[in-house]
Design an enzyme around this catalytic site. Structure first.
Site, short mmCIF file in Angstrom:
data_model
loop_
_atom_site.label_atom_id
_atom_site.label_comp_id
_atom_site.label_asym_id
_atom_site.label_seq_id
_atom_site.Cartn_x
_atom_site.Cartn_y
_atom_site.Cartn_z
N ARG A 121 3.61 -53.80 34.47
CA ARG A 121 3.47 -52.48 35.13
C ARG A 121 4.53 -52.21 36.18
O ARG A 121 4.31 -51.41 37.10
CB ARG A 121 2.07 -52.32 35.74
CG ARG A 121 0.95 -52.39 34.72
CD ARG A 121 -0.33 -51.75 35.19
NE ARG A 121 -1.38 -51.91 34.19
CZ ARG A 121 -2.29 -52.87 34.21
NH1 ARG A 121 -2.29 -53.75 35.19
NH2 ARG A 121 -3.19 -52.94 33.27
N GLU A 234 14.15 -34.05 35.40
CA GLU A 234 14.84 -33.12 34.52
C GLU A 234 13.97 -31.95 34.07
O GLU A 234 13.86 -31.65 32.89
CB GLU A 234 15.42 -33.87 33.29
CG GLU A 234 16.45 -33.03 32.54
CD GLU A 234 17.25 -33.84 31.52
OE1 GLU A 234 17.67 -34.95 31.86
OE2 GLU A 234 17.44 -33.34 30.41
N ASN A 242 24.02 -31.87 31.46
CA ASN A 242 24.31 -31.89 30.02
C ASN A 242 25.45 -30.95 29.63
O ASN A 242 25.68 -30.71 28.44
CB ASN A 242 23.05 -31.54 29.21
CG ASN A 242 22.02 -32.63 29.32
OD1 ASN A 242 22.36 -33.82 29.39
ND2 ASN A 242 20.75 -32.25 29.33
#
Lengths: 356, 356
Positions: A121, A234, A242
């Site tokens: 985890r 994002e 991008n």
């Protein structure tokens, strides 16, 4: 040493940039060493070149440190490799206190980050990028991922490192073309966010042999960290990173990720995106010309014979395009990226004439 | 409807509890429906019992919803299954907007949560627990995981759901022993955090056939959500939820996870931990006796013949014990858990005499 903070509340960390940094890394990491197990994840070439030395200097400084090698190339990011390394860590007795060091390029960073995100985890990790692309892009921002046979980066998470350590001296061990290619991503930062930086880059590129990599990395990391801090996952702003990537990725995919370096693909993609920006009235012809001139100063390898339809196929088969959500990054003036979902496939096809 | 907030800043969500809730779920989920793909992950028995009906009612309400079945039992949490389901989701065209519904017990919740955490760097998911254990424990707090052959829950992440929807009416479809077993975890909440609740539970348990499950679930969820809000990633406080679990887990592991229900194992573990608490002067004999009497009101199945050394083996082979970091949860007075790393193996061995 230049220190650039990535401000993400409880997940904040610093990017450290200094030529020769690798040699003094044990000193810098000392405050993070509580006697836990440290694992360097790296690919064979890098291990030989610098990994073994780094391990030795960490051992000498009292770190309990070992190396787990990962395969060369993109196949290191496979599901199988991910499982194998996790199992090797269990066998080595790694627990929740174990700390990982990603020593390599984007592949190593993406894989190591995803292992760190999911081992018991979540464990701590640091990025030590060794390629220009990783230094200015993939090592920052916590995007981690592995690939499926059906596509790249389909499994992953947002999981921030505890720090990024960049030694620009490592670039001298790279092939020249590799360094040149990475400059494509640096131009991107100027284009999307910082017109004065783009102008400076343009003058720097007139004398490529004295290109000030350290300064360029510092400036790029500052821009990237600011964008990531504003949009970690994002949802919107981070998408502007991008720019040049829609066609860039399609070129890479069409050439089956073998024929073109990522930075060069992005440079070609930016030429097309600049052209579309002019066609849609967002960029005037002078600005578009300046962007094109700057990119053209890079001695990028020329493209092989490519069927435009093959490239378009990769864009139109993208689910995002089919659903009409293709977010195309354009420039509304130099240094000011905007996102449009109104760009038609016809216009994209036409833009390919700029490069093919 | 009872609504309990889990306060985790930007990752906050609500637990909703109401008998019959499952029938009105489409109405409650409507505000989350933006036309994306919804996937119910569930095991065959549950699909037959309620999953198909849930899908149909969601479809009728305009949700684009399908079911991906996962195998029965713990093997659903294998690496192979994880990969298979991820691939099935890619093939089904799932993207970052896809929303998962975990319909089942702890196994389904853990697996679904980990898939949600890692599919395309994270998608939304909701927990719809169908067992008492999942309702009061595993569906809350964002612990997700899968198993390796070398051990349980070695791969996973902390990844919070967007909501938890609990319909206590579902409990009537469970075998009686399953419901009884789950009460063990409910007693735990009283023991570690809320002495008056423990007293109330003790009187409720005098009339087991009218045990007010809905009230008990509400109270348990309130305690769990408060603990998780204070320590999301189990750095300290959240460890007290492991009261009764050191020996409980060892019993389960020794019986190879086949001979004992988890809740019953925890009940036995609490008897031992209560005894150790008295031996170390943290609990007086009256308090210890009250805890024991309360637990003993549960008609738990008697333990089979067990070699105490086999159980101790599982505790001492635990890496945490070897390193001297075994955090043992004890009670310093009823309703007040404390953590000690000073408990010797000899004392743990002696405590087993209480139950074996």
């Amino acid at each position: 040493m230049k220190i650039i903070p990535v401000k993400l509340g409880p997940r904040s960390y610093d990017i450290h940039i200094e030529p020769g940094l690798l040699k003094t890394l044990p000193k810098h990491l000392a405050s993070f060493n509580k006697g836990q197990q440290w694992i360097i994840l790296s690919q064979p070439d890098i291990i030989q070149l610098i990994g073994n030395d780094l391990q030795n200097s960490l051992l000498k400084s009292g770190f309990y440190c070992s190396i787990i090698p990962i395969p060369n190339g993109e196949r290191a990011k496979s599901f199988d490799q991910y499982q194998k390394i996790i199992e090797a860590m269990v066998q080595a007795g790694c627990d929740r206190s174990t700390t990982l060091l990603a020593l390599g390029g984007g592949v190593t960073g993406d894989l190591t980050g995803f292992i760190a995100a999911t081992y018991m985890r979540g464990v701590d990790y640091f990025q030590i990028p060794t390629t220009l692309l990783a230094m200015v892009d993939s090592s920052i921002g916590g995007k981690t991922a592995i690939n499926l046979k059906m596509g790249k980066n389909l499994v992953g998470s947002f999981y921030q490192p505890k720090g990024v350590w960049i030694d620009p001296d490592l670039l001298t061990s790279l092939p020249r073309e590799e360094r040149i290619s990475g400059i494509g991503e640096i131009i991107k930062y100027g284009a999307i966010r910082d017109a004065p930086f783009l102008e400076t880059l343009s003058t720097w590129l007139d004398h490529l042999e004295t290109f000030p990599f350290t300064k360029a990395i510092e400036h790029s990391c500052t821009i990237k960290s600011e964008i990531v801090a504003k949009d970690e996952q994002e949802d919107h702003l981070r998408m502007i990173l991008n720019f040049g990537h829609t066609i860039g990725h399609a070129l890479e995919a069409h050439l089956q990720y073998g024929g073109l370096r990522h930075g060069d693909a992005v440079s070609y993609g930016m030429l097309c995106a600049g052209w579309i920006s002019e066609q849609t009235g967002l960029l005037n012809s002078e600005e578009r010309q300046f962007l094109e001139d700057t990119i053209s100063k890079l001695p990028s390898p020329s493209l092989p014979d490519i069927d435009p339809n093959g490239v378009l196929q990769h864009i139109s088969s993208d689910k995002k395009y089919r659903d009409g959500h293709l977010n195309y990054v354009l420039l509304s003036g130099l240094g000011n990226a905007v996102i449009s979902n109104q760009i038609s496939m016809a216009l994209i096809a036409e833009s390919l004439k700029v490069i093919l």
